[in-house]
Design an enzyme around this catalytic site. Structure first.
Site, PDB file in Angstrom:
ATOM      1  N   MET A 155      33.017  39.218  38.504  1.00  0.00           N
ATOM      2  CA  MET A 155      33.245  40.329  39.426  1.00  0.00           C
ATOM      3  C   MET A 155      33.847  39.791  40.740  1.00  0.00           C
ATOM      4  O   MET A 155      34.800  39.024  40.682  1.00  0.00           O
ATOM      5  CB  MET A 155      31.956  41.129  39.596  1.00  0.00           C
ATOM      6  CG  MET A 155      31.397  41.544  38.203  1.00  0.00           C
ATOM      7  SD  MET A 155      30.227  42.883  38.204  1.00  0.00           S
ATOM      8  CE  MET A 155      29.593  42.733  36.514  1.00  0.00           C
ATOM      9  N   SER A 156      33.268  40.170  41.873  1.00  0.00           N
ATOM     10  CA  SER A 156      33.937  39.810  43.132  1.00  0.00           C
ATOM     11  C   SER A 156      33.844  38.335  43.492  1.00  0.00           C
ATOM     12  O   SER A 156      34.423  37.919  44.497  1.00  0.00           O
ATOM     13  CB  SER A 156      33.390  40.658  44.278  1.00  0.00           C
ATOM     14  OG  SER A 156      33.838  41.991  44.116  1.00  0.00           O
ATOM     15  N   MET A 157      33.129  37.541  42.698  1.00  0.00           N
ATOM     16  CA  MET A 157      33.230  36.091  42.915  1.00  0.00           C
ATOM     17  C   MET A 157      34.660  35.636  42.660  1.00  0.00           C
ATOM     18  O   MET A 157      35.067  34.571  43.129  1.00  0.00           O
ATOM     19  CB  MET A 157      32.261  35.342  42.010  1.00  0.00           C
ATOM     20  CG  MET A 157      30.798  35.679  42.289  1.00  0.00           C
ATOM     21  SD  MET A 157      29.649  34.451  41.626  1.00  0.00           S
ATOM     22  CE  MET A 157      29.814  34.710  39.855  1.00  0.00           C
ATOM     23  N   THR A 158      35.392  36.414  41.904  1.00  0.00           N
ATOM     24  CA  THR A 158      36.818  36.144  41.705  1.00  0.00           C
ATOM     25  C   THR A 158      37.534  36.014  43.049  1.00  0.00           C
ATOM     26  O   THR A 158      38.448  35.182  43.205  1.00  0.00           O
ATOM     27  CB  THR A 158      37.472  37.292  40.901  1.00  0.00           C
ATOM     28  OG1 THR A 158      36.669  37.613  39.774  1.00  0.00           O
ATOM     29  CG2 THR A 158      38.881  36.931  40.465  1.00  0.00           C
ATOM     30  N   LYS A 159      37.132  36.849  44.008  1.00  0.00           N
ATOM     31  CA  LYS A 159      37.761  36.808  45.334  1.00  0.00           C
ATOM     32  C   LYS A 159      37.661  35.419  45.944  1.00  0.00           C
ATOM     33  O   LYS A 159      38.607  34.917  46.565  1.00  0.00           O
ATOM     34  CB  LYS A 159      37.091  37.823  46.265  1.00  0.00           C
ATOM     35  CG  LYS A 159      37.267  39.276  45.885  1.00  0.00           C
ATOM     36  CD  LYS A 159      36.530  40.181  46.879  1.00  0.00           C
ATOM     37  CE  LYS A 159      36.812  41.657  46.635  1.00  0.00           C
ATOM     38  NZ  LYS A 159      36.243  42.164  45.377  1.00  0.00           N
TER      39      LYS A 159
END
Lengths: 438, 438
Positions: A155-159
Site C-alpha cells: 500500500m502506501s509504503m510504496t510511496k
C-alpha cells in the site's frame, strides 16, 4: 444512478488506490481469528463457489473481510509489472530468535490497561511480523493469507520507495530538488504541480485542489480512480486515461510549501518526475537501483494503469523478509550485504525530517511532533525512528538507536492508521527498549 | 455490428488464448530485425506516445509486430497467478559454450538451399534460444523483448506442463486414466468430456463439437474467449463465466478415442480434473510438484480467468533457462539436481507416445509418423525425440539420444507451426547429430 461499468470501475479502483479509505466499518468487525481468510475459505474450490469468490467485480474485493484475502493476491485481480530481484543468489538473513518479545507488555495510547506484544498481533489483524535486531531476525510470524514465500500489498509504503529513489537522485545530483516540476515534466506546467518544487512534491507540501473524501461522490478521488483503472474505459468515458493524464488536471489551491497534505497524487507526480529524468519506468528503476541488489528472496511487483504506468503511490506488493532487507538498507545508511547502494547522505536527509510546522497543521493526533520527508514518516522521538506506512497497518519501522527494523503487514478492517497506531507505536517502542538492553 | 465492449473482449482474448490463431499475415511481414520491439519502441516513454502503446484495448496487442513486445509482458496486460520457485537457492546451470553451432548447416524441409543455424534464428523470429548438452549449456542467445532475467509466454507449452502433472498423478495412482471425466468432475457429466476417459482427454482424442476456426465469427472459440476473459463481462452478457463453466457447454461430435484433435479445451478440462482431484489450483500444484524443486532462477506465472482459474491450455510465462531445467528434468527421467521429483515411468509413458493412427488422421504435414501423448508431441524419430510446442515458435525439444535439450522462445508473425517447423526441426536434428559426435 451509476452504470454497472462505473460501479465496477469504482470498486476496482478502491482496491487500486489502496489508501485513505474512510472505511464504513461495522461497529464490531469479525476478529482476526474469525476473519482469517483460510477460515472463511475465500477462493477455495475448483471453481470457488459463488459466495467464496473474491475476484468478481460485484464482490468489492477490497472490503473487510475479503480484504484479508486480497492483500496477498493483488496480481490475480489486475495487471502488474515485475520488480525483478535479478537472478543472483538469495542472501539469507541470519536468525537469533528471542522468545521474550511475545510477553513484552506495553500501554496502548489512551488506554488504561496494558497489552502484551502477542496480543497486539491479533488486535491489529497482523498478516506478517518481522523484527530484525543488529542484522538478525529475532522475531517472525505469519498469519491470515501470508506465508514466508508469499507477497503482501505494501500500500502506501510504496510511496517511501518512490521517495527513496527520488532522494537518491537528488543526492547524486541527477534531480534538482529546487527545480519546478514543470521544468522536468513540461506536461505538468498548467497543473498545480507545475509551479511546485520537486522538494515540495517529495514532502507533500504542495497546495492541491484535490479531495480524497470517499464519502463525497463528487470527490476528486473518484475521477482519479477512473483514470487509473487499468481495465478498458467504459463507453462514453472522456476523462483522463492513466496517472499521468490525470495529474495534468489538478489545480492549485493555496500556496505551496506551507502545509503538509497527505495526497497520493504527489507520489504519482514524483514517479513521473523520476521516470522522465531517468528514462525508466518506476518498476525498472526500483529493480535496477534497489531490489536487484538486496539478495532478495522474491521479485516484487507494482500495479499499472492502462498505459503501463506503475502506481508510484501505492502499487507495490512484496515479501515480508524482503521489506526487512529494505529496512536494513536504510538502517545501515545505504549499505546491504557489504555493498553500498547509495550515499549515506540519502538516509541522513530522510532522517532529518521535513517541516514540523507544516506537518503539525495536518493534525495527526498519533504523530505529535512528527514530520514527513521524501515520503517517509519521521517521528522525531528520542530514538530517531522513522517509518514507511500504509493503510490497514502496513509499516517498515526503523529505530536507529535500537538497531532495530520492524516490518508489519496487516489487513486491519479500517484504513485509518489513527486506529492502529495506539496498539502499534507503543509496542514498537517497548520492543526497542527491550532490545536495547540485550 | 459488434459493440465496443465485445470487440474489446475479442481482442483481449485473442491474446489470452495464445494459440492456433489463423493469422492474417501480410505477404511480407517485417523481418526479425525490423520488427525488433526495441527498435519499434513499444511502450517506451513516460507515458508511451499513442502510437507506441501496446496495452490499450484497441491496439490488438497480440498481433504482429506488437506481438513481439507482448510475449514478454503478458502480466502487464491481465491478471496472473504466481508459480512460485520457492525461496531456496538458485542452482545454476553449468556452461560449456560451443562456437561450432552457429555455423552448422541444414536443409530446411522442402527447400533446395541449405541454411545455417545462425540464419535460422532470425528466420524464426527467435526471442530466446538455449541448447543444453549433457547437462551443460552449450548455446544461449536472447533477442527482441527477452533477456536472461525476463519471462516469455510459453503459449501451448503450458499444455505439456499440465499433461506432465496429470501423468505424474496417474503413475502415482492418484488419478485413474481409465476413469470417465464425469466420475471426477460431475459438473462435466452432460458435456462431451463427461463420457471421455481421462486418458482420452490427456491425449486429445476426445470427440468435441468445437471449432477453433478464427475466420468464422460463429466459431466456438469466440464464446470460449468471452467466457475466459478475466475482465468484467459486458453488460447483457449471459454466457458462461470462466473456463470451467464453458467446458460444461461443450457437446460431443463423433466417438471418443478415434482421432487426435488438437483442441485447447481438452487441457482446460484436464486442468479441472487434476485441480479437483488434488484440491489445488494449477499454479499451486505446478509449484509444489515441479517448479519449487528446480533450483529455478525465476518464478513463473499463469494467466487466470475471472474466477482465478489458471489457463491450463496456454497461460504460462517463464524464463528461458528455467524451461531448460524442465527439459533436463524430463531428459533425466524425473531427476534434477540429484533429486527425483517423480517416477521414471512418467517419462517412459510420455516418450512411448500416443495412438499414431489417431494422430495421422489430423494430417500434420511436418510431423509424419508422430503422435501426441499426455499433451506432449512425440516425433517417433530415431533419436526418440519429443517436445512441448506452442504457437509462434515456442518449443522445449528433448532428444534423449543426443542428451540434448533445446528451448526456443519466439514471436514468429504467423501462429502456424507448420510454417516454422521447416526451418526448425531439421535444424534441431542437425545440432543433435553434431553434438552426438562431440
Amino acid at each position: 444512478m451509476l452504470t454497472l461499468k462505473t460501479r465496477i470501475s469504482l470498486l476496482l479502483l478502491i482496491g487500486l488506490l489502496l489508501y485513505g479509505f474512510a472505511w464504513a466499518t461495522p461497529s464490531a468487525p469479525l476478529s482476526a481469528e474469525d476473519s482469517d481468510p483460510r477460515k472463511l475459505g475465500w477462493m477455495t474450490g475448483s471453481p470457488p463457489a459463488a459466495d467464496k469468490l473474491v475476484m468478481q467485480p460485484d464482490s468489492n474485493f477490497f472490503s473487510f473481510p475479503k480484504l484479508r484475502w486480497t492483500v496477498c493476491h493483488i496480481r490475480e485481480l489486475m495487471p502488474t509489472k515485475q520488480v525483478s530481484r535479478g537472478i543472483g543468489p538469495v542472501i539469507p538473513l541470519p536468525y537469533k530468535y528471542d522468545a521474550g518479545i511475545d510477553i513484552l507488555s506495553f500501554l496502548p495510547l489512551g488506554a488504561s490497561e496494558p497489552m502484551t506484544w502477542a496480543e497486539s498481533l491479533a488486535e491489529n489483524y497482523t498478516d506478517g511480523m518481522l523484527i530484525i535486531h543488529k542484522g538478525k531476525i529475532v522475531y517472525e510470524r505469519y498469519f491470515g493469507c501470508l506465508n514466508e514465500d508469499g507477497k503482501h500489498a505494501a500500500m502506501s509504503m510504496t510511496k517511501s520507495m518512490t521517495g527513496l529513489l527520488a532522494e537518491i537522485l537528488v543526492v547524486e545530483g541527477v534531480l534538482d530538488e529546487q527545480a519546478k516540476a514543470a521544468s522536468i515534466v513540461p506536461e505538468l506546467a498548467s497543473s498545480a504541480f507545475g509551479s511546485a518544487t520537486v522538494r515540495q512534491v517529495m514532502d507533500m507540501t504542495t497546495a492541491l485542489d484535490y479531495s480524497e473524501d470517499y464519502a463525497d461522490p463528487q470527490a476528486d478521488i473518484w475521477a482519479y480512480s477512473k483514470a487509473a483503472n487499468p481495465l478498458p474505459k467504459p463507453l462514453g468515458y472522456s476523462g483522463p486515461n492513466g496517472y499521468f493524464e490525470y495529474l495534468q488536471t489538478v489545480k492549485q489551491q493555496g500556496e505551496h510549501g506551507e502545509k503538509f497534505g497527505y495526497k497520493t497524487i504527489n507520489t504519482d507526480a514524483l514517479g513521473w518526475i523520476i521516470s522522465r529524468i531517468t528514462g525508466k519506468n518506476l518498476a525498472e528503476l526500483f529493480s535496477e537501483r534497489i531490489w536487484s541488489h538486496l539478495g532478495a528472496e522474491q521479485d516484487a511487483y507494482l500495479t499499472v494503469d492502462a498505459k503501463g504506468t506503475a502506481f508510484a503511490g501505492g502499487g507495490l506488493s512484496a515479501g515480508l523478509r524482503d521489506l526487512g532487507r529494505i529496512g536494513l538498507l536504510l538502517l545501515n545508511d545505504g549499505v546491504i550485504n557489504g555493498t553500498r547502494l547509495f550515499p549515506k547522505e540519502v538516509v541522513t536527509r530522510i532522517r532529518a525530517g521535513g517541516d514540523k510546522n507544516a506537518f503539525a497543521k495536518a493534525g495527526y493526533k498519533t504523530l505529535p511532533g512528527g514530520s514527513y520527508r521524501s515520503m517517509w514518516w519521521v517521528f522525531h522521538n528520542q530514538h530517531g525512528s522513522y517509518a514507511a506506512r500504509g493503510v490497514h497497518g502496513q509499516t517498515i519501522y526503523i529505530d536507529p538507536t535500537a538497531e532495530m527494523v520492524i516490518v508489519r503487514f496487516a489487513s486491519y478492517p479500517s484504513a485509518k492508521n489513527a486506529k492502529i497506531d495506539p496498539t502499534s507505536l507503543p509496542a514498537y517502542q517497548a520492543v526497542a527498549e527491550y532490545l536495547l538492553k540485550k
